[in-house]
Design a protein around this motif. Structure first.
Motif, PDB file in Angstrom:
ATOM      1  N   MET A 223       0.843  -1.175   0.000  1.00 58.40           N
ATOM      2  CA  MET A 223       0.000   0.000   0.000  1.00 58.40           C
ATOM      3  C   MET A 223       0.884   1.233   0.000  1.00 58.40           C
ATOM      4  O   MET A 223       1.810   1.343   0.791  1.00 58.40           O
ATOM      5  N   ALA A 224       0.602   2.163  -0.894  1.00 55.80           N
ATOM      6  CA  ALA A 224       1.400   3.386  -0.980  1.00 55.80           C
ATOM      7  C   ALA A 224       1.148   4.255   0.237  1.00 55.80           C
ATOM      8  O   ALA A 224       0.036   4.340   0.746  1.00 55.80           O
ATOM      9  N   ARG A 225       2.194   4.875   0.672  1.00 57.45           N
ATOM     10  CA  ARG A 225       2.103   5.743   1.833  1.00 57.45           C
ATOM     11  C   ARG A 225       1.402   7.041   1.448  1.00 57.45           C
ATOM     12  O   ARG A 225       1.813   7.707   0.503  1.00 57.45           O
ATOM     13  N   PRO A 226       0.315   7.410   2.161  1.00 57.63           N
ATOM     14  CA  PRO A 226      -0.373   8.641   1.827  1.00 57.63           C
ATOM     15  C   PRO A 226       0.516   9.846   2.104  1.00 57.63           C
ATOM     16  O   PRO A 226       1.237   9.881   3.096  1.00 57.63           O
ATOM     17  N   THR A 227       0.473  10.795   1.200  1.00 56.31           N
ATOM     18  CA  THR A 227       1.242  12.013   1.417  1.00 56.31           C
ATOM     19  C   THR A 227       0.291  13.171   1.585  1.00 56.31           C
ATOM     20  O   THR A 227      -0.781  13.200   0.996  1.00 56.31           O
ATOM     21  N   LYS A 228       0.692  14.089   2.400  1.00 61.39           N
ATOM     22  CA  LYS A 228      -0.124  15.261   2.643  1.00 61.39           C
ATOM     23  C   LYS A 228       0.806  16.463   2.636  1.00 61.39           C
ATOM     24  O   LYS A 228       1.744  16.534   3.422  1.00 61.39           O
ATOM     25  N   GLU A 229       0.546  17.352   1.720  1.00 56.14           N
ATOM     26  CA  GLU A 229       1.334  18.570   1.668  1.00 56.14           C
ATOM     27  C   GLU A 229       0.963  19.442   2.849  1.00 56.14           C
ATOM     28  O   GLU A 229      -0.202  19.588   3.195  1.00 56.14           O
ATOM     29  N   ARG A 230       1.973  20.030   3.475  1.00 56.43           N
ATOM     30  CA  ARG A 230       1.724  20.929   4.583  1.00 56.43           C
ATOM     31  C   ARG A 230       1.225  22.258   4.047  1.00 56.43           C
ATOM     32  O   ARG A 230       1.739  22.783   3.074  1.00 56.43           O
ATOM     33  N   ASP A 231       0.183  22.776   4.672  1.00 56.74           N
ATOM     34  CA  ASP A 231      -0.390  24.048   4.275  1.00 56.74           C
ATOM     35  C   ASP A 231       0.454  25.164   4.884  1.00 56.74           C
ATOM     36  O   ASP A 231       0.496  25.314   6.108  1.00 56.74           O
ATOM     37  N   PRO A 232       1.155  25.960   4.054  1.00 54.65           N
ATOM     38  CA  PRO A 232       2.020  27.008   4.599  1.00 54.65           C
ATOM     39  C   PRO A 232       1.241  28.095   5.326  1.00 54.65           C
ATOM     40  O   PRO A 232       1.809  28.842   6.115  1.00 54.65           O
ATOM     41  N   SER A 233      -0.065  28.185   5.092  1.00 55.65           N
ATOM     42  CA  SER A 233      -0.861  29.183   5.809  1.00 55.65           C
ATOM     43  C   SER A 233      -1.153  28.728   7.241  1.00 55.65           C
ATOM     44  O   SER A 233      -1.678  29.488   8.031  1.00 55.65           O
ATOM     45  N   GLN A 234      -0.849  27.479   7.541  1.00 58.57           N
ATOM     46  CA  GLN A 234      -1.040  26.940   8.888  1.00 58.57           C
ATOM     47  C   GLN A 234       0.315  26.518   9.440  1.00 58.57           C
ATOM     48  O   GLN A 234       0.686  25.348   9.363  1.00 58.57           O
ATOM     49  N   PRO A 235       1.070  27.453   9.992  1.00 63.21           N
ATOM     50  CA  PRO A 235       2.401  27.093  10.493  1.00 63.21           C
ATOM     51  C   PRO A 235       2.305  26.130  11.662  1.00 63.21           C
ATOM     52  O   PRO A 235       1.424  26.252  12.506  1.00 63.21           O
ATOM     53  N   GLU A 236       3.200  25.154  11.666  1.00 61.00           N
ATOM     54  CA  GLU A 236       3.244  24.215  12.773  1.00 61.00           C
ATOM     55  C   GLU A 236       4.249  24.711  13.806  1.00 61.00           C
ATOM     56  O   GLU A 236       5.397  24.996  13.472  1.00 61.00           O
ATOM     57  N   PRO A 237       3.816  24.807  15.049  1.00 64.17           N
ATOM     58  CA  PRO A 237       4.724  25.286  16.089  1.00 64.17           C
ATOM     59  C   PRO A 237       5.791  24.262  16.449  1.00 64.17           C
ATOM     60  O   PRO A 237       5.560  23.059  16.369  1.00 64.17           O
ATOM     61  N   THR A 238       6.957  24.773  16.836  1.00 66.20           N
ATOM     62  CA  THR A 238       8.019  23.918  17.343  1.00 66.20           C
ATOM     63  C   THR A 238       7.654  23.479  18.761  1.00 66.20           C
ATOM     64  O   THR A 238       6.684  23.969  19.345  1.00 66.20           O
ATOM     65  N   GLU A 239       8.439  22.581  19.324  1.00 68.19           N
ATOM     66  CA  GLU A 239       8.181  22.122  20.691  1.00 68.19           C
ATOM     67  C   GLU A 239       8.235  23.283  21.688  1.00 68.19           C
ATOM     68  O   GLU A 239       7.388  23.396  22.577  1.00 68.19           O
ATOM     69  N   ALA A 240       9.223  24.164  21.521  1.00 68.25           N
ATOM     70  CA  ALA A 240       9.346  25.324  22.415  1.00 68.25           C
ATOM     71  C   ALA A 240       8.148  26.263  22.248  1.00 68.25           C
ATOM     72  O   ALA A 240       7.635  26.817  23.230  1.00 68.25           O
ATOM     73  N   GLU A 241       7.703  26.437  21.012  1.00 70.70           N
ATOM     74  CA  GLU A 241       6.551  27.302  20.763  1.00 70.70           C
ATOM     75  C   GLU A 241       5.284  26.696  21.345  1.00 70.70           C
ATOM     76  O   GLU A 241       4.419  27.417  21.870  1.00 70.70           O
ATOM     77  N   LEU A 242       5.155  25.378  21.291  1.00 64.16           N
ATOM     78  CA  LEU A 242       3.986  24.711  21.880  1.00 64.16           C
ATOM     79  C   LEU A 242       3.901  24.964  23.380  1.00 64.16           C
ATOM     80  O   LEU A 242       2.809  25.157  23.925  1.00 64.16           O
ATOM     81  N   LEU A 243       5.034  24.961  24.056  1.00 65.59           N
ATOM     82  CA  LEU A 243       5.063  25.234  25.487  1.00 65.59           C
ATOM     83  C   LEU A 243       4.452  26.608  25.768  1.00 65.59           C
ATOM     84  O   LEU A 243       3.620  26.764  26.659  1.00 65.59           O
ATOM     85  N   LEU A 244       4.833  27.600  24.978  1.00 66.52           N
ATOM     86  CA  LEU A 244       4.322  28.956  25.168  1.00 66.52           C
ATOM     87  C   LEU A 244       2.855  29.059  24.773  1.00 66.52           C
ATOM     88  O   LEU A 244       2.061  29.723  25.454  1.00 66.52           O
ATOM     89  N   LEU A 245       2.476  28.384  23.685  1.00 68.27           N
ATOM     90  CA  LEU A 245       1.071  28.391  23.267  1.00 68.27           C
ATOM     91  C   LEU A 245       0.179  27.763  24.342  1.00 68.27           C
ATOM     92  O   LEU A 245      -0.922  28.254  24.605  1.00 68.27           O
TER      93      LEU A 245
END
Length: 135
Positions: free
Chosen positions: A1-23
């Motif tokens: 089975m092919a691995r599904p790919t999902k392009e990351r939406d640049p309008s939705q930035p993903e926070p880093t671990e340090a940023e998650l702590l602050l969020l």
């Protein structure tokens, strides 16, 4: 089975671990100054490090800033559930080949699940069955 790919939406930035702590602090406490968040995190690192992180997070669109007063007040610009869903979706795609079942089984096997958590899971599964017309 092919691995599904999902392009990351640049309008939705993903926070880093340090940023998650602050969020997490902002989601819990609501709009706060840099000093309030720095103190809430147990004064880990320096105040200026938190300030710089906030500036970067604001530029990324993760934070909103109210600079109408002398002290700038920051708030989360992204809802907690949206960030959680995004991170879970990425984890499911990258580590579990897109399988929600494998993600759930992996999560449930990592530690003991309380009776309350099991009841919540059963309730969610029952709701999903009702929506699908399986109940």
């Amino acid at each position: 089975m092919a691995r599904p790919t999902k392009e990351r939406d640049p309008s939705q930035p993903e926070p880093t671990e340090a940023e998650l702590l602050l969020l997490r602090v902002l989601w819990k406490n609501g709009p706060s100054s840099v000093r309030q968040v720095w103190e809430e995190t147990g004064s880990k690192g320096s105040y200026t490090t938190v300030l710089k992180q906030f500036q970067v997070m604001h530029e990324k669109g993760l934070l909103a800033r109210d600079d109408s007063a002398k002290i700038h007040v920051f708030s989360a610009a992204v809802p907690e559930q949206k960030v959680k869903r995004s991170l879970l979706g990425r984890l499911m795609t990258q580590m579990f080949e897109g399988s929600a079942a494998q993600l759930a089984l992996g999560a449930l096997s990592t530690r003991k699940v309380s009776a309350e958590e099991r009841a919540e899971i059963r309730k969610l599964l029952d709701e999903l069955d009702r929506k699908d017309g399986n109940a």
